[in-house]
Design a protein around this motif. Structure first.
Motif, PDB file in Angstrom:
ATOM      1  N   ILE A  98       0.841  -1.207   0.000  1.00  0.00           N
ATOM      2  CA  ILE A  98       0.000   0.000   0.000  1.00  0.00           C
ATOM      3  C   ILE A  98       0.873   1.253   0.000  1.00  0.00           C
ATOM      4  O   ILE A  98       0.662   2.173  -0.788  1.00  0.00           O
ATOM      5  N   ASN A 104      -0.876   3.591  -7.046  1.00  0.00           N
ATOM      6  CA  ASN A 104      -1.730   2.514  -7.532  1.00  0.00           C
ATOM      7  C   ASN A 104      -2.891   2.268  -6.547  1.00  0.00           C
ATOM      8  O   ASN A 104      -4.044   2.041  -6.950  1.00  0.00           O
ATOM      9  N   PHE A 105      -2.577   2.339  -5.264  1.00  0.00           N
ATOM     10  CA  PHE A 105      -3.600   2.150  -4.228  1.00  0.00           C
ATOM     11  C   PHE A 105      -4.696   3.220  -4.358  1.00  0.00           C
ATOM     12  O   PHE A 105      -5.886   2.908  -4.371  1.00  0.00           O
ATOM     13  N   LYS A 108      -6.919   2.731  -7.380  1.00  0.00           N
ATOM     14  CA  LYS A 108      -7.939   1.699  -7.181  1.00  0.00           C
ATOM     15  C   LYS A 108      -9.082   2.213  -6.303  1.00  0.00           C
ATOM     16  O   LYS A 108     -10.240   1.844  -6.483  1.00  0.00           O
ATOM     17  N   LEU A 109      -8.730   3.076  -5.373  1.00  0.00           N
ATOM     18  CA  LEU A 109      -9.773   3.688  -4.537  1.00  0.00           C
ATOM     19  C   LEU A 109     -10.677   4.598  -5.390  1.00  0.00           C
ATOM     20  O   LEU A 109     -11.904   4.529  -5.308  1.00  0.00           O
ATOM     21  N   CYS A 142     -13.704  -3.719  -5.906  1.00  0.00           N
ATOM     22  CA  CYS A 142     -13.319  -4.102  -4.538  1.00  0.00           C
ATOM     23  C   CYS A 142     -12.243  -5.182  -4.623  1.00  0.00           C
ATOM     24  O   CYS A 142     -11.191  -5.088  -3.979  1.00  0.00           O
ATOM     25  N   SER A 144     -10.242  -6.081  -7.004  1.00  0.00           N
ATOM     26  CA  SER A 144      -8.975  -5.712  -7.623  1.00  0.00           C
ATOM     27  C   SER A 144      -8.035  -5.077  -6.590  1.00  0.00           C
ATOM     28  O   SER A 144      -6.824  -5.326  -6.596  1.00  0.00           O
ATOM     29  N   CYS A 145      -8.589  -4.283  -5.686  1.00  0.00           N
ATOM     30  CA  CYS A 145      -7.731  -3.695  -4.645  1.00  0.00           C
ATOM     31  C   CYS A 145      -7.336  -4.746  -3.609  1.00  0.00           C
ATOM     32  O   CYS A 145      -6.191  -4.790  -3.169  1.00  0.00           O
ATOM     33  N   HIS A 146      -8.286  -5.596  -3.237  1.00  0.00           N
ATOM     34  CA  HIS A 146      -7.958  -6.635  -2.239  1.00  0.00           C
ATOM     35  C   HIS A 146      -6.867  -7.563  -2.743  1.00  0.00           C
ATOM     36  O   HIS A 146      -5.993  -7.971  -1.999  1.00  0.00           O
ATOM     37  N   PHE A 149      -3.590  -5.536  -2.514  1.00  0.00           N
ATOM     38  CA  PHE A 149      -3.159  -4.855  -1.291  1.00  0.00           C
ATOM     39  C   PHE A 149      -3.627  -5.478   0.012  1.00  0.00           C
ATOM     40  O   PHE A 149      -3.354  -4.968   1.078  1.00  0.00           O
TER      41      PHE A 149
END
Ligand code: HEC
Length: 151
Positions: A98, A104-105, A108-109, A142, A144-146, A149
């Motif tokens: 993260i 990138n984080f 994605k948010l 959701c 893709s971020c999980h 990260f």
């Protein structure tokens, strides 16, 4: 006299350092609680909507639109405030990536925020096809971020 003052200074420096460490641990724990709470609010709304889309619950347009609106509002809260640098501990599933790949984080948010906004709009208009596809798009955002990260 001089010696005593030096000793006292040493003691108060230790106290200060001690409480700073305690504060840091405390604030990491609070940040983790804060971000977990926001995630829980979002997943609750996701599951309620999912149950309606799958027919496990009667589909009620107004209720669905309310869930979509609440999720969208939650996604627009200051979620990044829940991720201060290096806020990791044993209770958390957050990965170091993260902070190593912050851009990138946050991308994605932002992506999730756009998708939840699209779902809220579709839900308000009540167009079934748009609701279904934007719900699925949000779920992907959701995940893709999980995947990147979360442990
Ligand atoms: C920008 C990245 C990102 C996005 C987007 C995201 N999450 Fe998360 N989520 C995380 C991270 C990181 C954790 C791990 C937090 C921790 O354990 O400290 C997490 C944890 C969770 C948890 C576990 C919370 C707990 O009790 O500790 C749930 C549930 C969850 N997310 C649901 C969702 C849902 C639903 C969405 C989409 C609507 C979503 N998340 C979107 C990054 C994200």
């Amino acid at each position: 006299m001089m010696k005593n003052r030096l000793v006292l200074m040493g003691v108060s420096a230790t106290l200060l350092l001690g409480s700073a460490t305690a504060y840091a641990e405390d604030s990491v724990e609070q940040a983790i609680n804060y971000r977990s709470a926001l995630m829980e609010v979002m997943v609750w709304n996701m599951k309620q909507m999912g149950a309606m889309l799958k027919g496990k619950k009667p589909f009620e347009q107004a209720t669905f639109a309310r869930r979509a609106r609440d999720l969208n509002a939650t996604s627009h809260l200051d979620i990044l405030a829940g991720f201060p640098e290096d806020s990791v501990d044993d209770d958390s599933d957050a990965r170091d990536e993260i902070w190593l790949d912050w851009e990138n984080f946050t991308t994605k948010l932002d992506n999730m925020r756009n998708k939840s906004e699209a779902l809220a709009r579709a839900a308000a208009s009540g167009e079934t096809e748009a609701v279904r596809s934007s719900f699925s798009e949000l779920g992907k955002a959701c995940k893709s971020c999980h995947k990147a990260f979360r442990k």
